[in-house]
Design a protein around this motif. Structure first.
Motif, mmCIF file in Angstrom:
data_model
loop_
_atom_site.group_PDB
_atom_site.id
_atom_site.type_symbol
_atom_site.label_atom_id
_atom_site.label_comp_id
_atom_site.label_asym_id
_atom_site.label_seq_id
_atom_site.Cartn_x
_atom_site.Cartn_y
_atom_site.Cartn_z
ATOM 1 N N VAL A 140 0.805 -1.217 0.000
ATOM 2 C CA VAL A 140 0.000 0.000 0.000
ATOM 3 C C VAL A 140 0.839 1.268 0.000
ATOM 4 O O VAL A 140 0.624 2.174 -0.797
ATOM 5 C CB VAL A 140 -0.964 -0.007 1.209
ATOM 6 N N GLY A 141 1.809 1.386 0.925
ATOM 7 C CA GLY A 141 2.582 2.611 1.056
ATOM 8 C C GLY A 141 1.768 3.713 1.709
ATOM 9 O O GLY A 141 0.756 3.475 2.373
ATOM 10 N N GLY A 142 2.201 4.970 1.523
ATOM 11 C CA GLY A 142 1.468 6.117 2.028
ATOM 12 C C GLY A 142 1.438 6.205 3.544
ATOM 13 O O GLY A 142 2.285 5.660 4.253
ATOM 14 N N GLY A 143 0.402 6.883 4.061
ATOM 15 C CA GLY A 143 0.279 7.114 5.487
ATOM 16 C C GLY A 143 0.129 5.848 6.301
ATOM 17 O O GLY A 143 0.598 5.771 7.449
ATOM 18 N N MET A 144 -0.528 4.821 5.726
ATOM 19 C CA MET A 144 -0.692 3.569 6.444
ATOM 20 C C MET A 144 0.662 2.942 6.758
ATOM 21 O O MET A 144 0.949 2.535 7.893
ATOM 22 C CB MET A 144 -1.551 2.577 5.645
ATOM 23 N N SER A 145 1.526 2.888 5.754
ATOM 24 C CA SER A 145 2.822 2.239 5.954
ATOM 25 C C SER A 145 3.731 3.058 6.861
ATOM 26 O O SER A 145 4.484 2.504 7.663
ATOM 27 C CB SER A 145 3.492 1.985 4.601
ATOM 28 N N ASP A 146 3.678 4.380 6.743
ATOM 29 C CA ASP A 146 4.443 5.216 7.670
ATOM 30 C C ASP A 146 4.026 4.947 9.111
ATOM 31 O O ASP A 146 4.858 4.850 10.017
ATOM 32 C CB ASP A 146 4.242 6.694 7.336
ATOM 33 N N THR A 147 2.719 4.822 9.335
ATOM 34 C CA THR A 147 2.207 4.560 10.679
ATOM 35 C C THR A 147 2.675 3.208 11.188
ATOM 36 O O THR A 147 3.115 3.077 12.348
ATOM 37 C CB THR A 147 0.668 4.623 10.687
ATOM 38 N N PRO B 183 10.278 11.767 7.741
ATOM 39 C CA PRO B 183 11.416 11.783 8.674
ATOM 40 C C PRO B 183 11.174 10.948 9.929
ATOM 41 O O PRO B 183 12.091 10.265 10.408
ATOM 42 C CB PRO B 183 11.574 13.273 9.001
ATOM 43 N N ALA B 184 9.951 10.984 10.453
ATOM 44 C CA ALA B 184 9.657 10.223 11.671
ATOM 45 C C ALA B 184 9.757 8.719 11.413
ATOM 46 O O ALA B 184 10.291 7.960 12.240
ATOM 47 C CB ALA B 184 8.266 10.574 12.189
ATOM 48 N N ALA B 185 9.245 8.260 10.264
ATOM 49 C CA ALA B 185 9.320 6.838 9.939
ATOM 50 C C ALA B 185 10.759 6.421 9.665
ATOM 51 O O ALA B 185 11.200 5.334 10.073
ATOM 52 C CB ALA B 185 8.432 6.529 8.738
ATOM 53 N N ALA B 186 11.510 7.272 8.962
ATOM 54 C CA ALA B 186 12.911 6.960 8.681
ATOM 55 C C ALA B 186 13.712 6.852 9.973
ATOM 56 O O ALA B 186 14.579 5.976 10.111
ATOM 57 C CB ALA B 186 13.501 8.030 7.770
ATOM 58 N N ALA B 187 13.419 7.735 10.939
ATOM 59 C CA ALA B 187 14.109 7.672 12.224
ATOM 60 C C ALA B 187 13.777 6.378 12.955
ATOM 61 O O ALA B 187 14.637 5.779 13.631
ATOM 62 C CB ALA B 187 13.728 8.883 13.081
#
Length: 430
Positions: free
Chosen positions: A314-321, A356-360
């Motif tokens: 999926v990617g996007g906001g779901m995957s970042d979360t 940035p938050a997900a990468a961290a």
């Protein structure tokens, strides 16, 4: 004429014709030399907006005359609609291993049909055949080029050659852009299973590219250890369903906890009660109730902790979360698809960069995040299909299909699929 060419025809009235009608081919007056058949054209680019019915147009074309040497004439049986077709609709962003669509030209995708006339020794009438570049029309003239076993001296370098189609180095990119569409369209593959026992549409799903993608992505790239917790987004789609069933039911895996994310209670019910998933999370209900915070909480509850493997469709906001809040330390994120970003014509990279938050969080948890590239696993394709066929025949793997009837509804089927209207594989029965 080549497959997909459009020939201008007159639409003046013709007297009734008593000849039998086949597969959408219209009878014509005796003064006309060729019958008419329906096709679906790419009518307009959607831009940054979601694709709509206005992107497609049903037209008629004159069926080509006598077959050229080396060609076969086929009656289309099933067409596939897949998320990657959306990328082919953009002018500036397409799929590296196949070409973009031209406005006014016939749509193409994976398809399967029956040979009705042949001027190629490898194909006889009645043979069911498959192509990655099947034109959206009732009758298709295709070059008969069955896949040949590559010479022994090429086999060691073939995976690298194929990888250049998806991840070309700067030196190769101009070459790949010119030859990749031809390579994808060059294979007309006879079905290798008995269509009296298994539907020919399965070559578009579990016994074709979606199944191979799920198999190599889950079994080879993700490769979860026994007892792992596996989280799959887009779990009610063709790839996600197969990936989840492999993690839950494949004889080589044991003790897996498999959690699927899907949109709607009906899809979640299918995952758990029919396909062997341990649990399923309805992301639509979660987002409506409390946004991504609620989604993260429900995923955490379903997984019973952090996920060891996240199979991302999926990617996007779901995957970042999920990366920020639902992964176990040392976990693995396999980027298989990014459907949330396919409508973004301004996307410059694939996959899109993490926030940035997900990468961290990737760094903090020592996560590995890898882009899955099916061509890197070319040597496993034949074995994957053989294993999948055995699992289908044994009942260990199932593939629900959402079937749309009628060539004229192919565009609507694609739009519906992009909006989540499918359970399992979306196919068009022509």
């Amino acid at each position: 004429m080549q497959a997909g060419d459009v020939e201008a025809v007159s639409h003046t009235a013709a007297p009734p014709c008593t000849s039998p009608r086949r597969a959408g081919v219209k009878c014509m007056a005796a003064s006309r030399s060729r019958p008419l058949a329906a096709q679906v054209l790419f009518a307009a680019r959607p831009g940054a907006a979601p694709a709509t019915a206005a992107c497609f147009r049903v037209a008629e074309h004159a069926v080509a005359g006598p077959l050229a040497d080396g060609h076969v004439r086929c009656r289309t049986a099933f067409l596939s609609v897949d998320p990657y077709l959306r990328c082919r609709m953009d002018a500036a962003r397409t799929v590296e291993y196949t070409g973009g669509y031209e406005v006014g030209k016939v749509m193409t995708s994976s398809g399967v049909g029956e040979v009705v006339e042949s001027r190629h020794p490898a194909y006889t009438p009645g043979t069911m055949v498959f192509s990655h570049e099947w034109p959206w029309q009732h009758v298709a003239d295709l070059p008969g080029k069955p896949p040949a076993d590559p010479p022994a001296y090429l086999k060691p370098v073939l995976p690298w050659v194929l990888s250049q189609l998806v991840d070309p180095s700067p030196l190769w990119r101009p070459v790949v852009a010119r030859v990749a569409p031809t390579l994808m369209a060059a294979t007309l593959d006879p079905l290798r299973y008995d269509v009296k026992e298994l539907s020919p549409s399965l070559v578009l799903s579990v016994l074709g590219m979606p199944g191979i993608t799920a198999y190599t992505g889950m079994m080879k790239c993700a490769d979860p250890p026994p007892g792992a917790t596996v989280l799959i987004s887009g779990a009610a789609g063709a790839v996600g369903m197969v990936a989840g069933q492999l993690a839950a039911r494949h004889p080589s895996r044991s003790g897996m906890k498999v959690v699927g994310i899907a949109g709607g209670a009906k899809k979640c019910d299918v995952l758990v009660h029919k396909l062997g998933f341990t649990a399923a999370v309805d992301y639509k209900a979660a987002l409506q109730h409390g946004g991504y915070d609620c989604l993260a909480e429900r995923i955490l509850e379903a997984c019973g902790g952090g996920a060891d493997v996240y199979f991302d469709n999926v990617g996007g906001g779901m995957s970042d979360t999920i990366i920020q809040r639902n992964m176990a330390s040392g976990g693995k994120v396999v980027v298989c698809g990014q459907i949330a970003n396919y409508e973004n014509e301004n996307a410059q990279t694939y996959p899109d960069p993490l926030t940035p938050a997900a990468a961290a969080r990737v760094d903090a948890l020592a996560l590995s995040r890898v882009r899955f590239n099916i061509l890197h696993y070319f040597s496993y394709w034949a074995g994957a299909v053989a294993d999948l066929e055995a699992l289908v025949r044994s009942g260990a793997v199932d593939m629900p299909e959402t079937t749309v009837h009628g060539l004229e509804n192919a565009g609507a089927a694609f739009v519906s699929m992009m909006q989540g209207g499918n359970v399992g594989k979306m196919v068009v029965q022509v």
